[in-house]
Scaffold this active site. Structure first.
Site, short mmCIF file in Angstrom:
data_model
loop_
_atom_site.label_atom_id
_atom_site.label_comp_id
_atom_site.label_asym_id
_atom_site.label_seq_id
_atom_site.Cartn_x
_atom_site.Cartn_y
_atom_site.Cartn_z
CD GLU A 69 0.69 -90.31 -52.73
OE1 GLU A 69 1.41 -90.71 -51.79
OE2 GLU A 69 0.07 -91.16 -53.43
CG ASP A 89 4.92 -96.52 -48.90
OD1 ASP A 89 5.11 -97.77 -49.39
OD2 ASP A 89 3.66 -96.01 -48.53
CE1 TYR A 100 5.52 -94.56 -51.59
CE2 TYR A 100 4.55 -92.55 -50.55
CZ TYR A 100 4.45 -93.64 -51.21
OH TYR A 100 3.45 -94.22 -51.62
#
Ligand code: SF4
Length: 357
Positions: A44, A145, A127
């Site tokens: 991520e 996002d 996020y």
């Protein structure tokens, strides 16, 4: 987040589509596997502002070198920055390292399992916290996002101008997050946005939401999300001093940890300002008194908030004792061992080209 008992039709359609079309990504747990929070977090952070194709190349090398968060916490920042090359936005690499150390220092040395606990860690924003909580810990969180904004504004026909309309998107996505498969929902949204509901030419005919989507009905889905008028990026100017000794080694130093390109290596340079430097002005800023030769051409590089144009002055050979404090001498052959950002690599390439012609 306010929960509802049953998943709406859109959620069932999306998860059914995901079960058939999910992307096979190296950091993604296969159906039935338990996700590894370290891998989810690493991917991520890498995926923030970087494409899946680029991350695929770097992720495997990172994981091989530092297979656990504890191993990454023990790495030197320099090694991490070096391994990060190609992924851009080096502040993320510094935060990645700080985050690994923060996790390793927790009583159980594990990632927190809640969105709030994750958000307290360095480099983890709203996020990323929501995405990790959903994917790694099956928490029913709504990660919003740019991808989710695009897909949801289209699905619901939300016309608010972004980024101010993000709250409206969050309100619209929350009821869609299912209690039983929040991680799959988050990943399905990623896949839908990446492979079907793309910024340009969305393939509505392949979309599980085609019959429910406001934007598809309008026949102009690309007008969502509404964007504010674009601001022009300003241009800044600087002059780099390429200082060599008799062995051809070049003076460089490590930038301060905070700020743009923090912790990265750089050649000496004037400030980067809004007006071009004349040679005389730049020479007055040189880190040592020396005769300087201007190179033909200039280096151009675009950062998020500005364009940069760099002229290059070469000077030397100088005695190693004359090198200004804080600089070290490195052979160009050893540049690969330095955390040189792309803009400085462009400087080295301009010099190499000038001396080879
Ligand atoms: Fe996007 Fe088209 Fe699907 Fe609507 S139907 S979500 S615009 S791909």
């Amino acid at each position: 987040m306010k929960r509802q008992a049953s998943s709406p039709e859109e959620t069932s359609a999306l998860l059914g589509w995901y079960d058939r079309h999910r992307r096979d990504l190296p950091w993604r747990a296969k159906p039935g596997e338990t996700p590894d929070p370290y891998r989810v977090w690493l991917s991520e952070v890498m995926l923030q502002q970087t494409t899946v194709a680029t991350v695929k190349n770097r992720y495997a090398a990172f994981l091989e070198r530092w297979p656990t968060v504890a191993a990454l916490a023990e790495a030197s920042l320099d090694d991490v920055l070096h391994e990060w090359q190609g992924l851009g936005y080096y502040a993320r690499a510094r935060n990645l390292h700080r985050c690994a150390q923060a996790v390793a220092a927790l009583p159980d040395a594990r990632f927190p399992a809640t969105e709030a606990g994750l958000r307290d860690l360095p480099g983890i924003g709203d996020y990323t916290a929501a995405a990790i909580a959903a994917i790694a810990f099956n928490q029913p969180t709504a990660a919003v996002d740019g991808n989710v904004i695009r897909v949801i504004t289209r699905l619901r026909g939300i016309a608010d101008v972004m980024p101010a309309g993000k709250a409206a998107v969050a309100r619209a996505v929350e009821p869609l997050v299912p209690d039983d498969r929040p991680g799959d929902f988050a990943q399905a949204m990623m896949d839908l946005g990446a492979t079907v509901c793309s910024p340009r030419n969305p393939r509505c005919e392949l979309c599980p939401w085609q019959g429910m989507c406001v934007a598809a009905r309008s026949r102009n889905p690309e007008r969502f999300p509404a964007k504010p008028a674009k601001k022009q990026r300003p241009t800044r100017y600087g002059t780099v001093f390429w200082i060599t000794d008799r062995e051809g080694r070049v003076a460089l130093r490590t930038r301060a940890e905070k700020g743009l390109l923090g912790g990265m290596a750089e050649f000496p340079s004037t400030d980067w300002r809004d007006v071009p430097w004349s040679s005389d002005e730049a020479i007055a800023e040189a880190p040592l008194v020396q005769s300087w030769t201007p190179l033909d051409g200039e280096v151009e590089h675009t950062f998020t908030h500005f364009h940069l144009k760099l002229a290059v002055l070469t000077g030397g050979p100088v005695s190693p004792n004359a090198i200004p404090e804080g600089y070290r001498l490195i052979s160009p052959k050893a540049f690969s061992g330095e955390a040189l950002p792309t803009v400085m690599k462009k400087v080295a390439a301009l010099v190499a080209k000038a001396y080879s012609s």
